[in-house]
Design a protein around this motif. Structure first.
Motif, PDB file in Angstrom:
ATOM      1  N   VAL A   1       0.852  -1.201   0.000  1.00 53.02           N
ATOM      2  CA  VAL A   1       0.000   0.000   0.000  1.00 53.02           C
ATOM      3  C   VAL A   1       0.883   1.244   0.000  1.00 53.02           C
ATOM      4  O   VAL A   1       1.808   1.358   0.810  1.00 53.02           O
ATOM      5  N   LEU A   2       0.565   2.167  -0.917  1.00 50.04           N
ATOM      6  CA  LEU A   2       1.218   3.479  -0.969  1.00 50.04           C
ATOM      7  C   LEU A   2       0.218   4.516  -0.478  1.00 50.04           C
ATOM      8  O   LEU A   2      -0.892   4.612  -1.009  1.00 50.04           O
ATOM      9  N   GLU A   3       0.584   5.320   0.517  1.00 45.99           N
ATOM     10  CA  GLU A   3      -0.332   6.258   1.171  1.00 45.99           C
ATOM     11  C   GLU A   3       0.319   7.633   1.240  1.00 45.99           C
ATOM     12  O   GLU A   3       1.513   7.753   1.546  1.00 45.99           O
ATOM     13  N   GLU A   4      -0.474   8.689   0.927  1.00 43.11           N
ATOM     14  CA  GLU A   4       0.040  10.049   1.003  1.00 43.11           C
ATOM     15  C   GLU A   4      -1.068  10.961   1.519  1.00 43.11           C
ATOM     16  O   GLU A   4      -2.237  10.821   1.112  1.00 43.11           O
ATOM     17  N   PRO A   5      -0.766  11.898   2.413  1.00 41.21           N
ATOM     18  CA  PRO A   5      -1.804  12.792   2.950  1.00 41.21           C
ATOM     19  C   PRO A   5      -2.508  13.561   1.837  1.00 41.21           C
ATOM     20  O   PRO A   5      -1.882  14.040   0.893  1.00 41.21           O
ATOM     21  N   TYR A   6      -3.817  13.675   1.979  1.00 46.98           N
ATOM     22  CA  TYR A   6      -4.634  14.388   0.987  1.00 46.98           C
ATOM     23  C   TYR A   6      -4.215  15.850   0.875  1.00 46.98           C
ATOM     24  O   TYR A   6      -4.162  16.425  -0.217  1.00 46.98           O
ATOM     25  N   SER A   7      -3.867  16.453   2.008  1.00 51.92           N
ATOM     26  CA  SER A   7      -3.482  17.871   2.000  1.00 51.92           C
ATOM     27  C   SER A   7      -2.204  18.097   1.205  1.00 51.92           C
ATOM     28  O   SER A   7      -2.049  19.127   0.536  1.00 51.92           O
ATOM     29  N   ALA A   8      -1.272  17.143   1.258  1.00 51.55           N
ATOM     30  CA  ALA A   8      -0.018  17.287   0.503  1.00 51.55           C
ATOM     31  C   ALA A   8      -0.254  17.164  -0.991  1.00 51.55           C
ATOM     32  O   ALA A   8       0.412  17.811  -1.801  1.00 51.55           O
ATOM     33  N   VAL A   9      -1.222  16.337  -1.382  1.00 52.34           N
ATOM     34  CA  VAL A   9      -1.503  16.123  -2.808  1.00 52.34           C
ATOM     35  C   VAL A   9      -2.122  17.370  -3.437  1.00 52.34           C
ATOM     36  O   VAL A   9      -1.787  17.751  -4.557  1.00 52.34           O
ATOM     37  N   ILE A  10      -3.055  18.026  -2.722  1.00 53.43           N
ATOM     38  CA  ILE A  10      -3.797  19.143  -3.327  1.00 53.43           C
ATOM     39  C   ILE A  10      -3.211  20.502  -2.959  1.00 53.43           C
ATOM     40  O   ILE A  10      -3.824  21.539  -3.268  1.00 53.43           O
ATOM     41  N   SER A  11      -2.071  20.561  -2.286  1.00 50.37           N
ATOM     42  CA  SER A  11      -1.508  21.850  -1.871  1.00 50.37           C
ATOM     43  C   SER A  11      -1.264  22.806  -3.049  1.00 50.37           C
ATOM     44  O   SER A  11      -1.443  24.027  -2.901  1.00 50.37           O
ATOM     45  N   PRO A  12      -0.863  22.334  -4.282  1.00 51.00           N
ATOM     46  CA  PRO A  12      -0.697  23.290  -5.395  1.00 51.00           C
ATOM     47  C   PRO A  12      -1.984  24.011  -5.767  1.00 51.00           C
ATOM     48  O   PRO A  12      -1.948  25.140  -6.264  1.00 51.00           O
ATOM     49  N   ALA A  13      -3.143  23.388  -5.517  1.00 46.87           N
ATOM     50  CA  ALA A  13      -4.412  24.018  -5.878  1.00 46.87           C
ATOM     51  C   ALA A  13      -4.685  25.254  -5.033  1.00 46.87           C
ATOM     52  O   ALA A  13      -5.232  26.251  -5.517  1.00 46.87           O
ATOM     53  N   TYR A  14      -4.308  25.227  -3.751  1.00 50.62           N
ATOM     54  CA  TYR A  14      -4.544  26.387  -2.887  1.00 50.62           C
ATOM     55  C   TYR A  14      -3.653  27.566  -3.293  1.00 50.62           C
ATOM     56  O   TYR A  14      -4.069  28.731  -3.203  1.00 50.62           O
ATOM     57  N   GLY A  15      -2.433  27.270  -3.752  1.00 42.45           N
ATOM     58  CA  GLY A  15      -1.579  28.352  -4.246  1.00 42.45           C
ATOM     59  C   GLY A  15      -2.176  29.023  -5.467  1.00 42.45           C
ATOM     60  O   GLY A  15      -2.160  30.253  -5.601  1.00 42.45           O
ATOM     61  N   PHE A  16      -2.745  28.216  -6.373  1.00 44.90           N
ATOM     62  CA  PHE A  16      -3.411  28.777  -7.553  1.00 44.90           C
ATOM     63  C   PHE A  16      -4.599  29.648  -7.154  1.00 44.90           C
ATOM     64  O   PHE A  16      -4.806  30.740  -7.702  1.00 44.90           O
ATOM     65  N   LEU A  17      -5.400  29.194  -6.197  1.00 43.78           N
ATOM     66  CA  LEU A  17      -6.577  29.947  -5.780  1.00 43.78           C
ATOM     67  C   LEU A  17      -6.185  31.303  -5.213  1.00 43.78           C
ATOM     68  O   LEU A  17      -6.801  32.331  -5.546  1.00 43.78           O
ATOM     69  N   PHE A  18      -5.169  31.363  -4.387  1.00 40.93           N
ATOM     70  CA  PHE A  18      -4.756  32.629  -3.787  1.00 40.93           C
ATOM     71  C   PHE A  18      -4.275  33.608  -4.866  1.00 40.93           C
ATOM     72  O   PHE A  18      -4.692  34.771  -4.903  1.00 40.93           O
ATOM     73  N   ARG A  19      -3.416  33.144  -5.769  1.00 42.22           N
ATOM     74  CA  ARG A  19      -2.910  34.038  -6.831  1.00 42.22           C
ATOM     75  C   ARG A  19      -4.026  34.509  -7.747  1.00 42.22           C
ATOM     76  O   ARG A  19      -4.066  35.674  -8.173  1.00 42.22           O
ATOM     77  N   SER A  20      -4.973  33.621  -8.062  1.00 43.55           N
ATOM     78  CA  SER A  20      -6.071  33.977  -8.962  1.00 43.55           C
ATOM     79  C   SER A  20      -6.979  35.027  -8.342  1.00 43.55           C
ATOM     80  O   SER A  20      -7.403  35.986  -9.004  1.00 43.55           O
ATOM     81  N   LEU A  21      -7.316  34.849  -7.057  1.00 44.81           N
ATOM     82  CA  LEU A  21      -8.191  35.814  -6.404  1.00 44.81           C
ATOM     83  C   LEU A  21      -7.522  37.187  -6.314  1.00 44.81           C
ATOM     84  O   LEU A  21      -8.183  38.228  -6.518  1.00 44.81           O
TER      85      LEU A  21
END
Length: 634
Positions: free
Chosen positions: A219-239
């Motif tokens: 089993v390979l496991e990775e935190p959900y927050s680490a996977v989607i962290s680039p999306a939050y950077g995009f949201l901040f710059r876009s707003l």
């Protein structure tokens, strides 16, 4: 309540800001979905690669153990010495044991200062290499016990059992790029055997793969927050960008309102007056008065030109559509409305791709397109002309109905292919008749002249097969001539059972299940051409068997619908591509590597000869064929 232009501009600015925010949020969620989807795709590839590598290393270690045991035995070492040397030569082995042929432990060696974890008596005495289980040493590292039979000069001497360190193997193949991910091993019951790092309780994404040759799951496991962290950077710059651009646009709009709208208010009042009286009563010699008079003359001229253009537009014999840049219909001429029996209100505002396909705004000419209106389909060709006006860019489409022309061409094409099929069938039949007659004659002679019973039986088989081949030749000739013999009354239930029995050997050989159900009275009959009905069912059921995989079934249903009998044959194979469904009944068209393309064309012809119908459709899985024949064909 109508808003002023100023109010509409402010409302537009608010709307633009809201659209930007909604768009950024939408993109944010799309990016999150894309990141998660990409993670699963890459993680599945990675965990499968690691799993395969782990399986390969286990097999490699067992092969290396086997090789070294044979080497040391040839050198005359005792089992204790061999076990000690194995733990020194192979870095993932620290201890092992040797068992005699009865499974009793006779030797043990370990480089760890621990008590033996190897049982006194083996639980498995199979003379083959296998894994016996796993254990954890005092340092918390996981080992798998591997049993290897010992043969010397093809004589079985006992078993070597060694512990392979799984921690060492996984550390060799664990990717350094997995900074936030964890890799752990589960047994067949889901219990964690080995974990490469500690994991928290936060939400995480997981991908797994089974290790070949074992019941383990990697089993390979990775935190959900680490996977989607680039999306939050995009949201901040876009707003931030959206807020800054909207503020800048608001400043520009404010300046425009101050400098332009006061003079335009005067012109607006006079144009409103002109709209009532068709005259602008503005007794002024300034720019506004001159602009008003020029506007009045321009509108009169445009109205006259509009009348001319509309007369030409409606007088065209071909259908005409005026379409805006977005592809939506603005106007249709009289010929189009009358030819396709539609109203202009039902067309205006619709996107042209809703009823014409294929549609491409860049194409200036389409030799063939499909028009669908009112539940009817028409084949048309289209010519396009770009028109630029003060109201924007438009495209004028000229549509010509070529449905009857295409139907005639298709009829000629199919007739020519059927003619060629008939000629080929006739030629083949004539080439086979003479050899078959010779085979039949000599087989009859052998049967009558020989006194050997076995020879007589073989001659009888030759005669039977030759007669069957002659019947097939006769049916081939039916491609080239229209004589069908006399219709007979047959039992549809019985003839279906006979066909299923005929094909049962092929189905069993392929391990396909033939399932037949019927809700009709087996005593009722149908008047048709028996050999044609038999060939239709043989072709359709045989195709269904060919399309099925091992273990699948083919459903054959017979039922009575009004004055007709209906056969439904369904398989659970891959089906037929939708674009190929209209071609399968054409002669010589086939999707099989060894097919002739004549089977379904003959089926369609035979069914239509008996005044019936045949339809094919793809289901959620597989293909369904429906055959309908009337009780009486004349």
């Amino acid at each position: 309540m109508r808003r002023s232009l100023k109010g509409r501009i402010l409302l537009l600015l608010t709307f633009v800001l809201a659209v930007q925010v909604i768009s950024y949020l939408n993109h944010f969620y799309l990016i999150k979905s894309e990141l998660v989807e990409r993670w699963y795709k890459n993680a599945n590839v990675l965990v499968n690669a690691i799993s395969n590598r782990l399986s390969y290393l286990l097999e490699e270690k067992m092969g290396e153990i086997n090789t070294l045991i044979a080497k040391y035995e040839r050198m005359g070492f005792s089992p204790e010495e061999i076990l000690w040397r194995l733990s020194g030569d192979i870095n993932s082995i620290t201890e092992g044991a040797f068992y005699d042929t009865a499974g009793k432990r006779v030797a043990f060696s370990s480089r760890l200062k621990t008590s033996s974890v190897f049982e006194d008596v083996l639980s498995s005495l199979l003379e083959k290499t296998e894994m016996l289980g796993y254990y954890t040493d005092s340092y918390g590292e996981l080992y798998v016990k591997v049993k290897i039979p010992d043969f010397q000069d093809n004589v079985f001497k006992g078993f070597y059992v060694a512990g392979i360190n799984l921690n060492t193997l996984l550390e060799d193949i664990y990717p350094l790029s997995l900074q936030n991910a964890n890799l752990y091993l589960l047994d067949g019951k889901g219990k964690v055997l080995l974990s490469m790092r500690q994991t928290g309780k936060e939400n995480s994404l997981k991908a797994s793969a089974r290790v070949k040759g074992t019941d383990w799951v990697l089993v390979l496991e990775e935190p959900y927050s680490a996977v989607i962290s680039p999306a939050y950077g995009f949201l901040f710059r876009s707003l931030m960008f959206g807020v800054m651009s909207t503020v800048g646009l608001g400043i520009v709009a404010f300046l425009i309102i101050l400098r332009i709208f006061k003079p335009l208010d005067r012109l607006k009042e006079n144009i409103i007056e002109w709209n009532k009286n068709r005259r602008i009563n503005l007794q002024s010699d300034d720019e506004i008065g001159l602009l008003s008079k020029t506007f009045e003359r321009l509108v009169d001229r445009l109205e006259r030109e509009k009348e001319v253009y509309m007369s030409i537009f409606n007088s065209s014999v071909d259908g005409m559509l005026l379409v805006d840049r977005e592809g939506r219909v603005r106007k249709a001429n009289r010929s189009f409305l009358e030819r396709y029996s539609v109203s202009e209100e039902s067309l205006v505002g619709r996107h042209i791709s809703e009823f014409i396909e294929p549609y491409s705004p860049e194409a200036l000419f389409l030799p063939e397109a499909l028009l669908t209106l009112g539940g009817k389909k028409y084949i048309i060709n289209m010519c396009a002309v770009q028109i630029n006006t003060e109201n924007g860019e438009f495209t004028l489409y000229q549509l010509r109905d070529i449905t009857e022309k295409k139907e005639l061409e298709l009829m000629i094409y199919r007739t020519s292919k059927l003619s060629v099929a008939g000629e080929i069938a006739c030629s083949i039949a004539h080439q086979l008749n003479n050899p078959l007659a010779s085979i039949l004659t000599h087989a009859e002679y052998i049967h009558d002249a020989s006194s050997d019973q076995k020879l007589k039986e073989k001659a009888q088989v030759i005669m039977k097969q030759a007669l069957k081949s002659a019947e097939t030749v006769r049916r081939l000739l039916d491609l080239a001539r229209a004589f069908d013999g006399k219709p007979q009354k047959v039992n549809p239930y019985n003839i279906t059972k006979e066909v299923i029995q005929l094909l049962s050997f092929k189905a069993k050989r392929k391990k396909v299940i033939l399932e037949f159900t019927s809700d009709t009275n087996s005593e009722l009959g149908i008047v048709c051409f028996p050999w044609k009905l038999e060939q239709v069912l043989v072709n359709i059921i045989e195709n269904a068997i060919d399309a099925s995989e091992q273990g699948q079934k083919v459903e054959i249903k017979l039922r009575r619908e009004g004055d007709s009998y209906v056969w439904i044959v369904r398989d659970y194979g891959k089906g037929i591509a939708d674009e190929d469904l209209s071609k399968v009944f054409e002669p010589f068209y086939t999707t099989k590597e060894d097919g002739t393309g004549l089977g379904l064309s003959l089926v369609k012809r035979f069914v239509e000869d008996m005044c019936g119908s045949i339809n094919l459709r793809n289901t959620e899985r597989g293909l369904e064929v429906k055959i309908s024949l009337p009780l009486q064909i004349f």
